[in-house]
Design a protein around this motif. Sequence first.
Motif, PDB file in Angstrom:
ATOM      1  N   GLY A   1      47.290  25.250   7.384  1.00  0.00           N
ATOM      2  CA  GLY A   1      48.157  24.532   6.469  1.00  0.00           C
ATOM      3  C   GLY A   1      47.822  23.069   6.271  1.00  0.00           C
ATOM      4  N   PHE A   2      46.629  22.655   6.709  1.00  0.00           N
ATOM      5  CA  PHE A   2      46.252  21.243   6.611  1.00  0.00           C
ATOM      6  C   PHE A   2      45.105  21.011   5.621  1.00  0.00           C
ATOM      7  N   GLY A   3      44.940  21.909   4.677  1.00  0.00           N
ATOM      8  CA  GLY A   3      43.854  21.779   3.724  1.00  0.00           C
ATOM      9  C   GLY A   3      43.958  20.550   2.843  1.00  0.00           C
ATOM     10  N   ASP A   4      45.175  20.000   2.708  1.00  0.00           N
ATOM     11  CA  ASP A   4      45.354  18.842   1.829  1.00  0.00           C
ATOM     12  C   ASP A   4      45.103  17.521   2.531  1.00  0.00           C
ATOM     13  N   ARG A   5      44.527  17.542   3.754  1.00  0.00           N
ATOM     14  CA  ARG A   5      44.283  16.311   4.512  1.00  0.00           C
ATOM     15  C   ARG A   5      42.797  16.112   4.794  1.00  0.00           C
ATOM     16  N   LEU A   6      41.911  16.768   4.083  1.00  0.00           N
ATOM     17  CA  LEU A   6      40.497  16.819   4.438  1.00  0.00           C
ATOM     18  C   LEU A   6      39.625  15.999   3.494  1.00  0.00           C
ATOM     19  N   LEU A   7      38.602  15.331   4.085  1.00  0.00           N
ATOM     20  CA  LEU A   7      37.643  14.521   3.340  1.00  0.00           C
ATOM     21  C   LEU A   7      36.225  14.906   3.732  1.00  0.00           C
ATOM     22  N   LEU A   8      35.276  14.624   2.829  1.00  0.00           N
ATOM     23  CA  LEU A   8      33.868  14.923   3.086  1.00  0.00           C
ATOM     24  C   LEU A   8      33.017  13.681   2.867  1.00  0.00           C
ATOM     25  N   GLY A   9      32.025  13.492   3.733  1.00  0.00           N
ATOM     26  CA  GLY A   9      31.113  12.368   3.579  1.00  0.00           C
ATOM     27  C   GLY A   9      29.734  12.691   4.102  1.00  0.00           C
ATOM     28  N   GLY A  10      28.779  11.822   3.796  1.00  0.00           N
ATOM     29  CA  GLY A  10      27.404  12.035   4.225  1.00  0.00           C
ATOM     30  C   GLY A  10      27.017  11.245   5.463  1.00  0.00           C
ATOM     31  N   ASP A  11      27.565  10.025   5.624  1.00  0.00           N
ATOM     32  CA  ASP A  11      27.315   9.163   6.782  1.00  0.00           C
ATOM     33  C   ASP A  11      25.823   8.958   7.043  1.00  0.00           C
ATOM     34  N   THR A  12      25.123   8.432   6.051  1.00  0.00           N
ATOM     35  CA  THR A  12      23.706   8.092   6.192  1.00  0.00           C
ATOM     36  C   THR A  12      23.602   6.769   6.943  1.00  0.00           C
ATOM     37  N   VAL A  13      23.069   6.778   8.162  1.00  0.00           N
ATOM     38  CA  VAL A  13      23.081   5.552   8.972  1.00  0.00           C
ATOM     39  C   VAL A  13      21.696   5.003   9.294  1.00  0.00           C
ATOM     40  N   THR A  14      20.647   5.698   8.931  1.00  0.00           N
ATOM     41  CA  THR A  14      19.292   5.206   9.169  1.00  0.00           C
ATOM     42  C   THR A  14      18.459   5.384   7.904  1.00  0.00           C
ATOM     43  N   ALA A  15      17.418   4.562   7.775  1.00  0.00           N
ATOM     44  CA  ALA A  15      16.568   4.625   6.586  1.00  0.00           C
ATOM     45  C   ALA A  15      15.956   6.010   6.409  1.00  0.00           C
ATOM     46  N   GLY A  16      15.528   6.635   7.501  1.00  0.00           N
ATOM     47  CA  GLY A  16      14.893   7.942   7.408  1.00  0.00           C
ATOM     48  C   GLY A  16      15.832   9.049   6.985  1.00  0.00           C
ATOM     49  N   ALA A  17      17.139   8.800   7.039  1.00  0.00           N
ATOM     50  CA  ALA A  17      18.115   9.813   6.646  1.00  0.00           C
ATOM     51  C   ALA A  17      18.388   9.809   5.147  1.00  0.00           C
ATOM     52  N   ARG A  18      17.918   8.774   4.436  1.00  0.00           N
ATOM     53  CA  ARG A  18      18.091   8.741   2.994  1.00  0.00           C
ATOM     54  C   ARG A  18      17.282   9.848   2.327  1.00  0.00           C
TER      55      ARG A  18
END
Length: 307
Positions: free
Chosen positions: A241-258
């Motif tokens: 019942g908590f589907g309305d509290r969710l977020l998505l992100g990529g969190d790219t923190v290093t140059a090689g992760a781009r």
Amino acid sequence: MSHVRTVLGDIPGAELGVCDAHDHLFLRSPRLPGQELDDLSAARAELAAFRAAGGAAVVQWTPYGMGRRAADLPALSRTTGVRLVCATGLHRAAHYDAESLARLRGGRLAALFVSELTEGIGTTGVRAGLIKVAGGFHALDAHARWTMTAAAEAHHATGAPVAVHLEQGTGALDVLDLLCGELGVPGERVVLGHLNRAPDPVVHRQAAMSGCWLAFDGPSLAHHATDWRMPEAVRALAEAGFGDRLLLGGDTVTAGARSVDGGPGMPYLLRRVRTRLTEAVGADLVDRMLTEHPARAFAADWPPAQE
């Protein structure tokens, strides 16, 4: 009326569009020597790739003293057509040198946060749209309590959302006890990041009961072992019942992760994560996680500008 505070000004949440709710265009830390995100042309290319994949907005969680390059963000937003939200706040002590921390402890940290939210970051004129702080591994040390107390004070003065880096995805309940319990920040104004790194369904449900936002962000080389658990964790929360509290992100923190440097980067969120999650919980919820949810999570009733 609530608005999302972008680097180009305040907008109604409905105008935010498809949003990467946790990422980094620029970031420098002594914890990541030689892996700095500090290349303007690469940041521009990454945003362009995200835009080409269907992205419209990015919330940059890089806080004070970690190379935000706030002065460059408005031009990047205009050039690429991607809306950008910038952070104030302070990360874990390990990301700063002793001299910088001593200088900050000599002043009023909450006043710094409020100034960056309402007046602007330095002389850039760019106003932050959220406060980023961090917990420790399964605990809150004195630094975390200091920064979260300042974040709560700044929230009460401005209405700004408080986004929390959970170290290795842990300590969510301790953070909520402090921010929401002791310091009076409403649960719906708190965003907990990195929950995919510690996919404990019981803790996730207990955290969700506070009304906070639960952010699942990655993938990451450092935490790849739990990447495959993310759809399962999201589905469990939705079924509870908590589907309305969710977020998505990529969190790219290093140059090689781009993505433009050979990593997954921001486009991966829409190119692969979106598809995988759609299989787990359906397209409607995933679409809301990428649009409606960040529009609500990062909106605030900002105080009127001082004359």
